[in-house]
Scaffold this motif. Structure first.
Motif, PDB file in Angstrom:
ATOM      1  N   ALA A  21      51.395  76.934  24.163  1.00  5.60           N
ATOM      2  CA  ALA A  21      50.297  77.892  24.332  1.00  5.60           C
ATOM      3  C   ALA A  21      49.085  77.209  24.968  1.00  5.60           C
ATOM      4  CB  ALA A  21      49.924  78.501  22.987  1.00  5.60           C
ATOM      5  N   VAL A  22      48.784  75.993  24.530  1.00  2.02           N
ATOM      6  CA  VAL A  22      47.656  75.249  25.088  1.00  2.02           C
ATOM      7  C   VAL A  22      47.889  74.973  26.571  1.00  2.02           C
ATOM      8  CG1 VAL A  22      46.375  73.080  25.021  1.00  2.02           C
ATOM      9  CG2 VAL A  22      47.052  74.202  22.879  1.00  2.02           C
ATOM     10  N   SER A  23      49.061  74.440  26.890  1.00  2.00           N
ATOM     11  CA  SER A  23      49.356  74.085  28.284  1.00  2.00           C
ATOM     12  C   SER A  23      49.334  75.317  29.186  1.00  2.00           C
ATOM     13  CB  SER A  23      50.720  73.393  28.366  1.00  2.00           C
ATOM     14  OG  SER A  23      50.710  72.192  27.617  1.00  2.00           O
ATOM     15  N   GLY A  24      49.900  76.419  28.701  1.00  2.00           N
ATOM     16  CA  GLY A  24      49.935  77.634  29.506  1.00  2.00           C
ATOM     17  C   GLY A  24      48.555  78.203  29.747  1.00  2.00           C
ATOM     18  N   TYR A  25      47.717  78.204  28.722  1.00  2.00           N
ATOM     19  CA  TYR A  25      46.374  78.760  28.875  1.00  2.00           C
ATOM     20  C   TYR A  25      45.546  77.916  29.854  1.00  2.00           C
ATOM     21  CZ  TYR A  25      41.947  80.966  27.731  1.00  2.00           C
ATOM     22  OH  TYR A  25      40.754  81.648  27.819  1.00  2.00           O
ATOM     23  N   PHE A  26      45.626  76.605  29.718  1.00  2.00           N
ATOM     24  CA  PHE A  26      44.849  75.745  30.608  1.00  2.00           C
ATOM     25  C   PHE A  26      45.352  75.829  32.048  1.00  2.00           C
ATOM     26  CE2 PHE A  26      42.886  74.174  26.878  1.00  2.00           C
ATOM     27  CZ  PHE A  26      41.744  73.500  27.267  1.00  2.00           C
ATOM     28  N   ALA A  27      46.669  75.956  32.218  1.00  3.91           N
ATOM     29  CA  ALA A  27      47.211  76.085  33.570  1.00  3.91           C
ATOM     30  C   ALA A  27      46.675  77.335  34.251  1.00  3.91           C
ATOM     31  CB  ALA A  27      48.730  76.119  33.522  1.00  3.91           C
ATOM     32  N   ALA A  28      46.435  78.393  33.466  1.00  4.11           N
ATOM     33  CA  ALA A  28      45.933  79.646  34.037  1.00  4.11           C
ATOM     34  C   ALA A  28      44.432  79.630  34.256  1.00  4.11           C
ATOM     35  CB  ALA A  28      46.307  80.812  33.106  1.00  4.11           C
ATOM     36  N   HIS A  29      43.679  78.970  33.374  1.00  4.63           N
ATOM     37  CA  HIS A  29      42.213  79.075  33.407  1.00  4.63           C
ATOM     38  C   HIS A  29      41.492  77.798  33.861  1.00  4.63           C
ATOM     39  CE1 HIS A  29      42.155  83.041  31.453  1.00  4.63           C
ATOM     40  NE2 HIS A  29      43.191  82.602  30.766  1.00  4.63           N
ATOM     41  N   THR A  44      46.749  63.919  27.610  1.00  3.43           N
ATOM     42  CA  THR A  44      46.852  64.150  26.163  1.00  3.43           C
ATOM     43  C   THR A  44      46.230  65.487  25.767  1.00  3.43           C
ATOM     44  OG1 THR A  44      44.787  62.927  25.776  1.00  3.43           O
ATOM     45  CG2 THR A  44      46.849  61.684  25.660  1.00  3.43           C
ATOM     46  N   LEU A  45      46.205  66.429  26.712  1.00  3.18           N
ATOM     47  CA  LEU A  45      45.535  67.712  26.493  1.00  3.18           C
ATOM     48  C   LEU A  45      46.006  68.413  25.229  1.00  3.18           C
ATOM     49  CD1 LEU A  45      43.891  70.245  27.241  1.00  3.18           C
ATOM     50  CD2 LEU A  45      45.742  70.881  28.794  1.00  3.18           C
ATOM     51  N   ALA A  46      47.301  68.672  25.114  1.00  2.00           N
ATOM     52  CA  ALA A  46      47.809  69.449  23.977  1.00  2.00           C
ATOM     53  C   ALA A  46      47.551  68.725  22.661  1.00  2.00           C
ATOM     54  CB  ALA A  46      49.298  69.729  24.159  1.00  2.00           C
ATOM     55  N   GLU A  47      47.783  67.426  22.643  1.00  2.00           N
ATOM     56  CA  GLU A  47      47.549  66.655  21.409  1.00  2.00           C
ATOM     57  C   GLU A  47      46.078  66.699  21.002  1.00  2.00           C
ATOM     58  OE1 GLU A  47      47.686  62.023  19.803  1.00  2.00           O
ATOM     59  OE2 GLU A  47      48.511  62.534  21.775  1.00  2.00           O
ATOM     60  N   ASP A  48      45.187  66.462  21.967  1.00  2.00           N
ATOM     61  CA  ASP A  48      43.756  66.479  21.649  1.00  2.00           C
ATOM     62  C   ASP A  48      43.322  67.864  21.176  1.00  2.00           C
ATOM     63  OD1 ASP A  48      43.618  63.852  22.423  1.00  2.00           O
ATOM     64  OD2 ASP A  48      42.726  64.253  24.385  1.00  2.00           O
ATOM     65  N   PHE A  49      43.791  68.893  21.861  1.00  2.00           N
ATOM     66  CA  PHE A  49      43.373  70.245  21.499  1.00  2.00           C
ATOM     67  C   PHE A  49      43.808  70.595  20.085  1.00  2.00           C
ATOM     68  CE2 PHE A  49      43.570  74.781  21.101  1.00  2.00           C
ATOM     69  CZ  PHE A  49      42.486  75.244  21.825  1.00  2.00           C
TER      70      PHE A  49
END
Length: 444
Positions: free
Chosen positions: A256-264, A274-279
């Motif tokens: 969900a994190v990766s998909g949202y950031f890819a869109a926005h 480390t986006l998903a881990e940090d989030f």
């Protein structure tokens, strides 16, 4: 320098509660005046214990903060460990990046510095100051404003001639007087929270983004910002709603994190390994404005966030708290070192300024997250910079806040006077052009 007193009686010790940025600076100011200071902090020494994960929030130190740091000999050190940011780089969902300079000539900058790094320098400064004693792992639970008595969680008690609460948003010193008769208190939470992420250096060891800029991903009701660090990383901060669509609670899996950031935030994703881990692991902080009065009750006074917490959207929280320290020091000069007279004077001078910057910080969230993308806003910014170049003394709101020490409460009045003068200059220029055109037509 006059001997410190309390209404004529000699002052032996002052307790400063909270060894954060403002508390350390205040302890250094007081110690240099010959006032004995006990600086109490509920946590362990951060120079050895380290910072809490996801709680650093980079600071944007500007003129007010530098003026205060210069008074204790730390301005040059702070600048040596900071990175100047001369404007905003805007990251749209699609399309080219945009840049907006902070000043008309493009040379003035706010300075990105890690909170922990500056706090360590201020702790060192306070510790080296004569007759300043640091006491870590001392969690305050009560203060008696009549006597200056302090009670700590381990049952120990102390007494001070004055107690100054610099212990932050959730101040224990303020709580000790908050529920007494005549004390006004208001806290306003934004529905947004904040969460920190990171952009590391590139594999080649370079900055992944322009280090001379504050980076903003404005998305209407939310945004992400990134500030550069001297290790060539960036500290990113999300300012999102806590609940609802597009809020923190809605993203609870790596996918969900990766998909949202890819869109926005598509251009940021490749830079954040480390986006998903940090989030998912970094905490969500609250954004709150706190207003209270009086700041002085008996032998107790409040300073910094304990007196006037503001949201971080003008980058003025630390700068404003440092100005509190400067003003209190100035009031001690004016009152011959009498704390009983200086503290109410400090409150009288700083209260209106704290209210003014609190309002401007709230307004700036709308500007940063939404208005910066508007063609009207961009045109207005260019027009104001043009006025700065042709109208003597004309300065934008942002520059008055960030690059001067003009009291916050006087900025709106200064802007209104400037606009009247600019209107007169432009009207005169337009009249002159019309007269020239009229003469040319008459000759022809």
């Amino acid at each position: 320098m006059a001997e410190p007193t309390w209404a004529g009686a000699p002052v032996e010790r002052v307790a400063v509660v909270g060894a954060g940025l403002a508390g350390c600076l205040l302890a250094a100011f007081l110690g240099r005046r010959g006032i004995g200071v006990d600086l109490y902090e509920r946590r362990a020494d951060p120079r050895t214990a380290g910072a809490e994960r996801g709680r650093s929030i980079n600071l944007a130190i500007s003129a007010r903060g530098l003026d205060a740091l210069d008074r204790v000999g730390l301005a040059d050190q702070a600048l040596a460990e900071a990175l100047p940011m001369r404007g905003r780089t805007l990251h749209p969902v699609r399309g080219p990046l945009g840049f907006q300079s902070y000043s008309a000539d493009g040379t003035r900058a706010i300075n990105s510095i890690g909170r922990a790094r500056l706090n360590h320098a201020l702790l060192d400064c306070a510790e080296k100051t004569a007759d300043v004693a640091l006491h870590f792992e001392h969690r305050l639970i009560a203060v008696d404003p009549a006597t200056g008595g302090l009670t700590f969680a381990d049952g120990t008690t102390r007494r001070a001639d004055a107690v100054i609460g610099a212990d932050g948003v959730w101040s224990a010193v303020r709580r000790s007087v908050q529920f007494t008769e005549g004390f006004d208190f208001r806290q306003d939470f934004l529905p947004h929270g904040y969460k920190e992420l990171a952009i590391p250096p590139t594999p080649a060891g370079d900055f992944a983004l322009d280090p001379g800029s504050l980076h903003i991903w404005p998305r209407g009701s939310s945004m992400m910002i990134a500030l550069p660090n001297t290790d060539r990383s960036f500290t990113c901060t999300l300012f999102w709603p806590k609940e609802g669509p597009g809020g923190f609670a809605a993203l609870d899996t790596p996918a969900a994190v990766s998909g949202y950031f890819a869109a926005h935030y598509p251009d940021a994703v490749p830079l954040m390994p480390t986006l998903a881990e940090d989030f998912l692991h970094n905490p969500v902080g609250s954004l709150v404005t706190i207003r209270c009065a009086p700041w002085v009750r008996g032998r107790v006074a409040l300073l910094g966030d304990a007196a006037h917490a503001i949201v971080p959207f003008f980058g003025q929280g630390a700068n404003c708290a440092f100005e509190d320290c400067v003003e209190l020091d100035r009031c001690l000069d004016e009152t011959g070192g009498d704390l009983a007279a200086a503290l109410p004077r400090y409150q009288e001078r700083r209260k209106a300024n704290a209210e003014a910057i609190a309002d401007m910080a709230l307004e700036n969230f709308v500007e940063m997250s939404d208005r910066v993308t508007s063609p009207v806003f961009r045109w207005t910014t260019r027009a104001r910079h043009a006025l700065e170049r042709v109208v003597p003394g004309y300065v934008s709101r942002y520059e008055l806040v960030s690059f001067t020490t003009l009291p916050y409460a006087r900025i709106e009045g200064r802007l209104r006077r400037q606009d009247r003068i600019a209107a007169g200059v432009l009207a005169g220029a337009a009249g002159g052009v019309a007269a020239v055109v009229s003469r040319r037509r008459a000759r022809s």
